[in-house]
Scaffold this motif. Structure first.
Motif, mmCIF file in Angstrom:
data_model
loop_
_atom_site.group_PDB
_atom_site.id
_atom_site.type_symbol
_atom_site.label_atom_id
_atom_site.label_comp_id
_atom_site.label_asym_id
_atom_site.label_seq_id
_atom_site.Cartn_x
_atom_site.Cartn_y
_atom_site.Cartn_z
ATOM 1 N N ILE A 96 0.841 -1.206 0.000
ATOM 2 C CA ILE A 96 0.000 0.000 0.000
ATOM 3 C C ILE A 96 0.872 1.250 0.000
ATOM 4 C CG2 ILE A 96 -1.621 1.348 1.381
ATOM 5 C CD1 ILE A 96 -2.906 -1.325 2.211
ATOM 6 N N VAL A 97 1.894 1.253 0.843
ATOM 7 C CA VAL A 97 2.769 2.428 0.901
ATOM 8 C C VAL A 97 3.446 2.650 -0.452
ATOM 9 C CG1 VAL A 97 4.865 3.362 1.926
ATOM 10 C CG2 VAL A 97 3.133 2.313 3.384
ATOM 11 N N LEU A 98 3.981 1.583 -1.040
ATOM 12 C CA LEU A 98 4.670 1.735 -2.325
ATOM 13 C C LEU A 98 3.702 2.165 -3.426
ATOM 14 C CD1 LEU A 98 7.241 -1.197 -2.447
ATOM 15 C CD2 LEU A 98 7.509 1.136 -1.628
ATOM 16 N N GLY A 99 2.461 1.672 -3.357
ATOM 17 C CA GLY A 99 1.491 2.035 -4.378
ATOM 18 C C GLY A 99 1.047 3.480 -4.273
ATOM 19 N N ARG A 100 1.136 4.041 -3.067
ATOM 20 C CA ARG A 100 0.652 5.415 -2.865
ATOM 21 C C ARG A 100 1.769 6.448 -2.944
ATOM 22 N NH1 ARG A 100 -4.103 5.703 -4.217
ATOM 23 N NH2 ARG A 100 -4.657 7.441 -2.889
ATOM 24 N N ARG A 101 3.031 6.024 -2.696
ATOM 25 C CA ARG A 101 4.149 6.988 -2.714
ATOM 26 C C ARG A 101 5.076 6.658 -3.869
ATOM 27 N NH1 ARG A 101 3.226 10.355 2.089
ATOM 28 N NH2 ARG A 101 1.164 9.501 2.293
ATOM 29 N N ARG A 102 5.031 7.462 -4.903
ATOM 30 C CA ARG A 102 5.806 7.145 -6.080
ATOM 31 C C ARG A 102 7.302 7.183 -5.801
ATOM 32 N NH1 ARG A 102 3.943 9.870 -11.456
ATOM 33 N NH2 ARG A 102 1.975 9.124 -10.598
ATOM 34 N N GLY A 103 7.736 8.156 -4.988
ATOM 35 C CA GLY A 103 9.164 8.277 -4.690
ATOM 36 C C GLY A 103 9.703 7.014 -4.032
ATOM 37 N N LEU A 104 8.990 6.549 -3.000
ATOM 38 C CA LEU A 104 9.409 5.335 -2.310
ATOM 39 C C LEU A 104 9.389 4.143 -3.269
ATOM 40 C CD1 LEU A 104 7.567 5.635 1.109
ATOM 41 C CD2 LEU A 104 10.009 5.811 0.666
ATOM 42 N N ASP A 105 8.388 4.133 -4.143
ATOM 43 C CA ASP A 105 8.261 3.025 -5.079
ATOM 44 C C ASP A 105 9.483 2.960 -5.994
ATOM 45 O OD1 ASP A 105 7.088 0.853 -6.311
ATOM 46 O OD2 ASP A 105 6.067 2.091 -7.797
ATOM 47 N N HIS A 106 9.885 4.141 -6.514
ATOM 48 C CA HIS A 106 11.067 4.168 -7.385
ATOM 49 C C HIS A 106 12.285 3.627 -6.646
ATOM 50 C CE1 HIS A 106 9.090 5.862 -10.701
ATOM 51 N NE2 HIS A 106 8.941 7.082 -10.227
ATOM 52 N N PHE A 107 12.395 4.043 -5.369
ATOM 53 C CA PHE A 107 13.581 3.642 -4.604
ATOM 54 C C PHE A 107 13.579 2.147 -4.319
ATOM 55 C CE2 PHE A 107 16.079 2.953 -0.799
ATOM 56 C CZ PHE A 107 17.232 3.649 -1.099
ATOM 57 N N PHE A 108 12.424 1.633 -3.893
ATOM 58 C CA PHE A 108 12.400 0.251 -3.402
ATOM 59 C C PHE A 108 12.044 -0.780 -4.478
ATOM 60 C CE2 PHE A 108 11.869 2.411 0.739
ATOM 61 C CZ PHE A 108 12.918 1.799 1.394
ATOM 62 N N ASP A 109 11.720 -0.300 -5.674
ATOM 63 C CA ASP A 109 11.274 -1.237 -6.696
ATOM 64 C C ASP A 109 12.312 -2.329 -6.965
ATOM 65 O OD1 ASP A 109 9.388 -2.134 -8.705
ATOM 66 O OD2 ASP A 109 10.888 -1.497 -10.166
ATOM 67 N N SER A 110 13.586 -1.925 -7.065
ATOM 68 C CA SER A 110 14.616 -2.924 -7.379
ATOM 69 C C SER A 110 14.802 -3.891 -6.203
ATOM 70 C CB SER A 110 15.927 -2.240 -7.734
ATOM 71 O OG SER A 110 16.180 -1.195 -6.846
ATOM 72 N N TRP A 111 14.630 -3.389 -4.972
ATOM 73 C CA TRP A 111 14.689 -4.287 -3.808
ATOM 74 C C TRP A 111 13.622 -5.368 -3.930
ATOM 75 C CZ3 TRP A 111 15.984 -1.896 1.574
ATOM 76 C CH2 TRP A 111 17.041 -0.974 1.426
ATOM 77 N N LEU A 112 12.449 -4.907 -4.335
ATOM 78 C CA LEU A 112 11.328 -5.829 -4.451
ATOM 79 C C LEU A 112 11.608 -6.884 -5.521
ATOM 80 C CD1 LEU A 112 8.756 -5.939 -2.870
ATOM 81 C CD2 LEU A 112 7.614 -4.620 -4.644
ATOM 82 N N VAL A 113 12.182 -6.438 -6.637
ATOM 83 C CA VAL A 113 12.495 -7.381 -7.718
ATOM 84 C C VAL A 113 13.496 -8.426 -7.225
ATOM 85 C CG1 VAL A 113 13.549 -7.614 -9.990
ATOM 86 C CG2 VAL A 113 11.972 -5.735 -9.539
ATOM 87 N N ILE A 114 14.495 -7.968 -6.469
ATOM 88 C CA ILE A 114 15.474 -8.914 -5.917
ATOM 89 C C ILE A 114 14.777 -9.893 -4.974
ATOM 90 C CG2 ILE A 114 17.476 -9.135 -4.389
ATOM 91 C CD1 ILE A 114 18.394 -6.382 -5.513
ATOM 92 N N ALA A 115 13.967 -9.341 -4.068
ATOM 93 C CA ALA A 115 13.282 -10.179 -3.082
ATOM 94 C C ALA A 115 12.398 -11.224 -3.759
ATOM 95 C CB ALA A 115 12.441 -9.305 -2.149
#
Lengths: 266, 259
Positions: A96-115
């Motif tokens: 939910i946080v990543l879907g609502r905050r674009r900045g955080l999403d950009h930052f953590f997207d690659s972490w998520l892909v790794i995970a």
């Protein structure tokens, strides 16, 4: 009032019921055919490693008599439940946080892909190595495997939130808690449901691996034991019980929940 | 301010400038400026129509008044507004009902804690929505959904009512019926109204006062009191005369259809 005519008539019940009954018939037939085919192949193969349905049923009855299968299944189900709840809560919050905050999403997207791409086995090994062969490590390993999947699904849901409805709630100054429960959450419901369904299917499989590798009890541990004895009838008996249980959870919890929460769609 | 606005101002709106950071937004004026030097006040109980061509920034202005858009130069003053409470009852271009809540629950959602729930439900009855109070919105026709949206706006007993083309894309008779209902409710409850439309005929049917919004960036082009007697008729003689007069004086006045 002419508009009243446009209220849709209640859906006609009978054809729906008939279709449901026909569907049930097909389901039963398919199970019967499967068991017969299994019996036939087992009889033809005549091998110790492919026991027929009767041999498995006999084994199952034996386990039920001495109660061992209930203990093992109970322990495994408890692990499934705890890691499921943790994975859903943490994964949903992150999504939910990543879907609502674009900045955080950009930052953590690659972490998520790794995970998402770390093999389950690696997470399990690392958890056991870092935190010891403990219950906490086992649950953690399962939850960590599932959290990124839940997060990705809920991120999708949070992105699809209708800004018009949120603006309506803001214009009417709907209090925060009520806005979350009645305006925001219902929009996420299909995504939560999808995450829960795929979550249950994945989690119980991972729990078995975790038990096989580092727990002295539970279905996974027992399967490992019978694997060493080459007792395939026992392995299949346990598998059968667990599959039936998971189906039961789907029918007894998920289906009614979905029907209750999406009644407005009908 | 027009004669009809003799009472104290219910809303004072000052928008010195409103721009959108991405110039692709509505208006698309120079430097992304959509609204400029707009100042008006709505008198207590006054029915004020904001008229302008599609895409000129009417909705942007309405969102500013509703408090949904705070990113502008200027101020909106609403005497008696309480923080944490709705500034106004709002009706949007689409009904914006929650499909998973019944009609009655859609109203309950927006009621402030001390509101009388029975009064809100009585309002449903009065608006001929009683039979569908436990129905989900997606089982209702478009006209009925608009009616529920109107009921929701009145349910909070607002002193200010903001409507953004609430009857757009309805067939003529249904829209006329809903306009009649709106005027009835307004006369009973007497909220101040800011009603946005691009339809001159609709404006003439409803308004005590018409504010013409036009240009790029949009400004107030004309502030006109309408003192035709009520009830007004679509295509009535006095209404038609006013329409012709307006079109002659103000050829840019948008009038899409001929009554």
């Amino acid at each position: 009032m002419a508009e009243a005519d446009a209220i849709a008539a209640a859906p006609v019940e009978r054809p729906l019921l008939a279709r449901a009954r026909r569907g049930a018939g097909a389901r039963v037939a398919s199970v019967v055919v499967f068991v017969l085919a299994w019996g036939l192949v087992a009889a033809l193969a005549h091998s110790r490693v492919l026991p027929g349905p009767l041999a498995v049923a006999a084994r199952l009855a034996e386990f039920a008599r001495n109660g061992q299968i209930f203990v093992d299944t109970g322990i495994t189900l408890a692990r499934v439940a705890v890691s499921f709840v943790i994975a859903m809560l943490v994964g949903s919050a992150i999504g939910i946080v990543l879907g609502r905050r674009r900045g955080l999403d950009h930052f953590f997207d690659s972490w998520l892909v790794i995970a998402l791409n770390v093999p389950a086995l690696v997470t399990i090994i690392l958890c056991y190595v870092w935190f010891g062969l403990s219950e906490v490590a086992a649950i953690l390993a399962v939850a960590i495997n599932k959290i990124p999947l839940v997060a990705v699904q809920l991120r999708e849901g949070a992105r699809a939130i209708d800004p018009d409805l949120m603006a309506m709630a803001e214009a009417f100054a709907v209090p925060r808690g009520r806005r979350f429960r009645r305006v925001f959450l219902p929009q996420l419901f299909p995504y939560l449901m999808a995450a829960a369904r795929s979550g249950l299917a994945l989690i119980w499989k991972i729990v078995l691996v975790v038990e096989l590798l580092g727990r002295p009890d539970g279905v996974g541990f027992r399967l490992g034991e019978y694997f060493q004895y080459f007792d395939i009838a026992a392995v299949l008996a346990y598998t059968l019980v667990f599959v039936v249980l998971v189906l039961g959870i789907e029918m007894a919890i998920f289906r009614p929940l979905e029907r209750r929460l999406s009644g407005w769609r009908q | 301010m027009s004669a009809a606005a003799a009472g104290a101002a219910a809303v004072t709106v000052v928008v010195r400038r409103k721009r959108f950071a991405n110039a692709g937004g509505p208006g698309g004026g120079r430097g992304g400026v959509v609204l400029e030097r707009i100042e008006f006040a709505i008198g207590s109980g006054e029915f004020c129509v904001l008229l302008g061509p599609s895409g000129c920034g009417k909705t942007t202005l309405l969102n500013i008044v509703a408090g949904l858009d705070r990113d502008f130069e200027g101020a909106v003053r609403i005497p008696g507004a309480v923080a944490g409470r709705a500034r106004a009852g709002c009706v949007f271009q689409t009904p914006r009902l929650l499909p998973w809540l019944t009609v009655a629950d859609n109203l309950r959602l927006v009621l402030p804690p001390e509101a009388d729930e029975r009064a809100a439900l009585a309002l449903l009855e009065a608006m001929e929505l009683g039979p569908v109070r436990d129905t989900y919105p997606n089982r209702l026709s478009g006209g009925m959904q608009r009616r529920v949206a109107l009921a929701r706006a009145f349910a909070i007993r607002p002193s200010l009512l903001l409507l953004d083309e609430p009857f757009v894309s309805l067939d003529g008779p249904t829209a006329d019926r809903l306009r009649g209902l709106l005027v009835d409710l307004w006369r009973r409850e007497r909220p101040s109204v800011l009603f946005v439309t691009h339809d001159l005929n609709e404006a003439i049917l409803l308004a005590d006062r018409i504010l013409f919004l036009g240009g790029t960036p949009a400004r107030l082009a004309l502030d006109l009191a309408v003192d035709l007697p009520r009830p007004r008729q679509p295509g009535g003689v006095a209404e038609e005369a006013l329409r012709r007069r307006l079109l002659a004086h103000y050829p840019d006045a948008p009038a899409e259809r001929v009554a």
